[in-house]
Scaffold this motif. Structure first.
Motif, short mmCIF file in Angstrom:
data_model
loop_
_atom_site.label_atom_id
_atom_site.label_comp_id
_atom_site.label_asym_id
_atom_site.label_seq_id
_atom_site.Cartn_x
_atom_site.Cartn_y
_atom_site.Cartn_z
N PHE A 40 -32.88 6.70 -44.49
CA PHE A 40 -31.48 6.97 -44.13
C PHE A 40 -30.89 8.06 -45.02
CE2 PHE A 40 -26.96 5.37 -44.82
CZ PHE A 40 -26.45 6.04 -43.72
N ILE A 41 -31.17 7.98 -46.33
CA ILE A 41 -30.71 9.00 -47.28
C ILE A 41 -31.84 10.01 -47.48
CG2 ILE A 41 -29.81 9.45 -49.58
CD1 ILE A 41 -27.94 7.75 -47.86
N ASN A 42 -31.62 11.23 -47.02
CA ASN A 42 -32.61 12.29 -47.16
C ASN A 42 -31.86 13.61 -47.30
OD1 ASN A 42 -32.24 13.49 -44.34
ND2 ASN A 42 -32.77 11.36 -43.86
N ASP A 43 -32.57 14.72 -47.38
CA ASP A 43 -31.92 16.02 -47.61
C ASP A 43 -31.07 16.48 -46.44
OD1 ASP A 43 -32.94 16.09 -50.11
OD2 ASP A 43 -34.33 17.76 -49.79
N GLY A 67 -25.33 18.84 -40.81
CA GLY A 67 -25.69 18.94 -39.40
C GLY A 67 -26.16 20.31 -38.97
N ASN A 68 -26.53 21.18 -39.91
CA ASN A 68 -27.02 22.50 -39.53
C ASN A 68 -28.09 22.95 -40.51
OD1 ASN A 68 -25.54 24.23 -41.71
ND2 ASN A 68 -23.92 22.97 -40.81
N GLU A 69 -29.00 23.80 -40.04
CA GLU A 69 -30.15 24.19 -40.85
C GLU A 69 -29.75 25.04 -42.06
OE1 GLU A 69 -33.21 23.02 -40.55
OE2 GLU A 69 -32.34 21.77 -38.96
N ARG A 70 -28.73 25.90 -41.89
CA ARG A 70 -28.33 26.74 -43.03
C ARG A 70 -27.74 25.88 -44.14
NH1 ARG A 70 -29.20 29.49 -46.48
NH2 ARG A 70 -28.71 31.70 -46.83
N GLY A 71 -26.99 24.85 -43.75
CA GLY A 71 -26.44 23.95 -44.75
C GLY A 71 -27.51 23.18 -45.49
N VAL A 72 -28.54 22.73 -44.76
CA VAL A 72 -29.65 22.02 -45.40
C VAL A 72 -30.32 22.91 -46.42
CG1 VAL A 72 -31.94 21.00 -45.01
CG2 VAL A 72 -30.06 20.48 -43.44
N LYS A 73 -30.51 24.18 -46.08
CA LYS A 73 -31.17 25.14 -46.98
C LYS A 73 -30.31 25.38 -48.22
CE LYS A 73 -34.48 28.26 -47.71
NZ LYS A 73 -35.83 27.81 -48.12
N LEU A 74 -29.00 25.54 -48.03
CA LEU A 74 -28.11 25.73 -49.17
C LEU A 74 -28.13 24.52 -50.10
CD1 LEU A 74 -25.06 27.38 -47.38
CD2 LEU A 74 -26.59 28.50 -49.01
N TYR A 75 -28.16 23.33 -49.49
CA TYR A 75 -28.19 22.11 -50.30
C TYR A 75 -29.50 22.02 -51.08
CZ TYR A 75 -28.61 17.18 -51.48
OH TYR A 75 -28.80 16.00 -52.16
N CYS A 108 -21.92 22.09 -48.28
CA CYS A 108 -23.01 22.88 -47.68
C CYS A 108 -22.96 22.81 -46.15
CB CYS A 108 -24.36 22.40 -48.19
SG CYS A 108 -24.66 22.79 -49.94
N ASN A 109 -22.61 21.65 -45.63
CA ASN A 109 -22.48 21.52 -44.17
C ASN A 109 -21.36 22.41 -43.65
OD1 ASN A 109 -23.06 19.96 -41.58
ND2 ASN A 109 -20.86 19.58 -41.85
N LEU A 110 -20.24 22.45 -44.36
CA LEU A 110 -19.10 23.27 -43.94
C LEU A 110 -19.47 24.75 -43.94
CD1 LEU A 110 -16.00 23.38 -43.29
CD2 LEU A 110 -15.68 23.70 -45.76
N ILE A 111 -20.01 25.22 -45.05
CA ILE A 111 -20.32 26.65 -45.18
C ILE A 111 -21.49 27.03 -44.28
CG2 ILE A 111 -21.09 28.42 -46.79
CD1 ILE A 111 -19.47 26.96 -48.95
N ILE A 149 -24.14 36.05 -51.47
CA ILE A 149 -22.77 35.53 -51.50
C ILE A 149 -22.76 34.02 -51.30
CG2 ILE A 149 -20.52 35.57 -50.36
CD1 ILE A 149 -21.04 38.51 -49.68
N LEU A 150 -23.54 33.53 -50.34
CA LEU A 150 -23.54 32.10 -50.05
C LEU A 150 -24.05 31.29 -51.23
CD1 LEU A 150 -24.93 32.21 -46.40
CD2 LEU A 150 -22.57 31.77 -47.08
N SER A 151 -25.13 31.73 -51.85
CA SER A 151 -25.67 30.98 -52.98
C SER A 151 -24.71 31.01 -54.17
CB SER A 151 -27.04 31.54 -53.40
OG SER A 151 -26.92 32.90 -53.82
#
Length: 468
Positions: free
Chosen positions: A3-6, A11-19, A431-434, A449-451
């Motif tokens: 249930f708890i994972n990265d 809810g988006n791939e870019r957010g997962v990558k930033l996280y 991260c999800n928002l951005i 800029i994002l990082s």
């Protein structure tokens, strides 16, 4: 998959990558919390998971009451096992409440437990946690280090000796900074007897004969210097409302002396004296390059029967409303600015309907004089806004009206040693928002800029802003 994972909360791939690449493993600067320096110094393991989780946690207590749990199993004399079972039963009804997420983030991070807690498995999970809590790496200091914490700022009365902060500072075996925060609640107490008792004790500690507002100013400066020497760089204030009314020196002295003698003031007189005290303290803070925090909007102890039975901080508080907040807030900051007494300031708003009022107010008082970007900050979603919706509302208001890039980020505002997962919760939401902005084409996918934005908000801005 656990249930708890990265991908949890993202809810988006870019957010997962930033996280994964930037936010997940950053150190924590917890610049506002209610941990006890004595507890950290003495470093004793919690006796059981009920003590660690349910002792003093009024967030959980409110949920348990809403679930029809008898007070015996919340703050009463039920056994730790009975209290844990009652909490597990409540968890099953808490979908949509951040307590569900916080519970399972903590189980995952600290106890390597991926099972959702409920009435079917409470005993198994309780026994698992209780076994682990006896191990050395579950002592308070080890929990803090495992949470990757760099700095902790506790919340302390101006009259505190700060003995345990000093002992921790001098303990070479513990490299996390545990610093005090100057919180003069009794100075703003409406009860004149509380105010008078504080002034009497302040005079004894500082050896200042406090017969006037100027004497009071000197004595408070004495305590602020003492806190500064122990590493304090932040103050905190918790008014129910922001009120500003100007007064001349003669009026201030008269009101101070009346309240000093235990005489009650009317609301207008109280506002005039409190305004003068706020400006006076702000001047002290600015001179020492401190940051001033103002948490406003909580109306407390609303259930009189339960307040008499249980006391303060037991789960009977609410957000409040206020007439003319915008005018009062702007006037207060303007009075400080006119007196060259406006320090770095963080405003925490509890009523989300005022988010844009706060965000547009801070923009009126930004400047380069403090050597940091955005010295006037809109603080993170606080207390009843410490939710996904509350955090997103605050982040969006700040982005709309200011510069999100310069935000000093999250804090725990907690009494729990395992609440550092709230920083992780915030980072996932950020991260999800951005990442969502990128995927919707609202901002370019510029990794530099994002990082920088993620690292700044989650760590670097706080480090630079407070300069501990």
């Amino acid at each position: 998959m656990s249930f708890i994972n990265d991908r949890f909360m993202i809810g988006n791939e870019r957010g997962v990558k930033l996280y994964q690449d930037y936010a997940k493993d950053l150190p924590v600067i917890d610049y506002h919390c209610h941990l006890d320096a004595k507890e950290i110094f003495e470093n004793q393991n919690a006796a059981n998971i009920s003590q660690l989780w349910l002792g003093g946690d009024h967030y959980k207590w409110r949920a348990m009451r809403a679930n029809g749990i008898d007070e015996k199993f919340i703050t009463g004399d039920a056994s730790p096992e009975e209290k844990f079972a009652a909490w597990a039963e409540t968890v099953e009804s808490s979908f949509g409440n951040p307590l569900y997420h916080w519970t399972h983030l903590e189980l995952n991070k600290y106890f390597s437990c991926d099972e959702p807690l409920g009435s079917h498995n409470w005993r198994e999970i309780m026994e698992h946690c209780n076994r682990l809590l006896q191990q050395p790496d579950f002592a308070p200091r080890e929990l803090i280090k495992r949470s990757n914490v760099e700095v902790i700022c506790t919340t302390d009365s101006p009259l505190d000796s700060l003995r345990y902060h000093q002992l921790l500072r001098d303990d070479a075996s513990f490299n996390v900074k545990v610093l005090p925060t100057f919180r003069p609640d009794d100075v703003f107490a409406e009860d004149a007897l509380v105010f008078s008792a504080f002034i009497t004790r302040l005079a004894e500690i500082t050896q200042v004969d406090i017969a006037s507002f100027n004497d009071f100013t000197a004595a408070m400066g004495n305590r602020i210097d003492y806190f500064h020497e122990t590493g304090c760089r932040i103050s905190d204030h918790g008014p129910v409302e922001i009120r500003y009314q100007a007064a001349n020196e003669e009026d201030i002295n008269r009101l101070f002396n009346r309240k000093r003698k235990g005489e009650a003031l009317n609301p207008q007189e109280t506002a005039r004296l409190e305004s003068a005290i706020f400006v006076m303290l702000a001047r002290h803070y600015k001179q020492r390059k401190w940051a001033m925090q103002i948490h406003f909007g909580a109306i407390r102890n609303n259930n009189t029967r339960m307040y008499r039975a249980l006391g303060v901080n037991t789960g009977f508080d609410s957000l409040t409303d206020q007439n003319h907040l915008a005018a009062n807030l702007n006037r207060l900051l303007d009075a400080m600015a006119q007196a060259d007494a406006l320090p770095k300031t963080i405003l925490y708003n509890l009523n989300a309907s005022y988010n844009d009022v706060v965000a547009t107010t801070i923009a009126n008082f930004q400047s380069a004089e403090h050597g940091v970007k955005s010295p006037i900050q809109f603080g993170s979603g606080w207390w009843f806004n410490d939710t996904r919706r509350g955090m997103e509302n605050q982040l969006n208001s700040l982005a709309d009206q200011g510069l999100l890039m310069n935000f000093v980020g999250m804090l725990t505002d907690s009494r729990s040693l395992v609440s550092y997962t709230r920083h992780d919760y915030f980072r996932r939401i950020l991260c999800n928002l951005i990442g969502g902005w990128v995927e919707k084409g609202e901002v370019p996918d510029n990794n530099d800029i994002l990082s920088r934005m993620i690292v700044n908000i989650c760590h670097d801005n706080a480090r630079n802003y407070f300069d501990f």
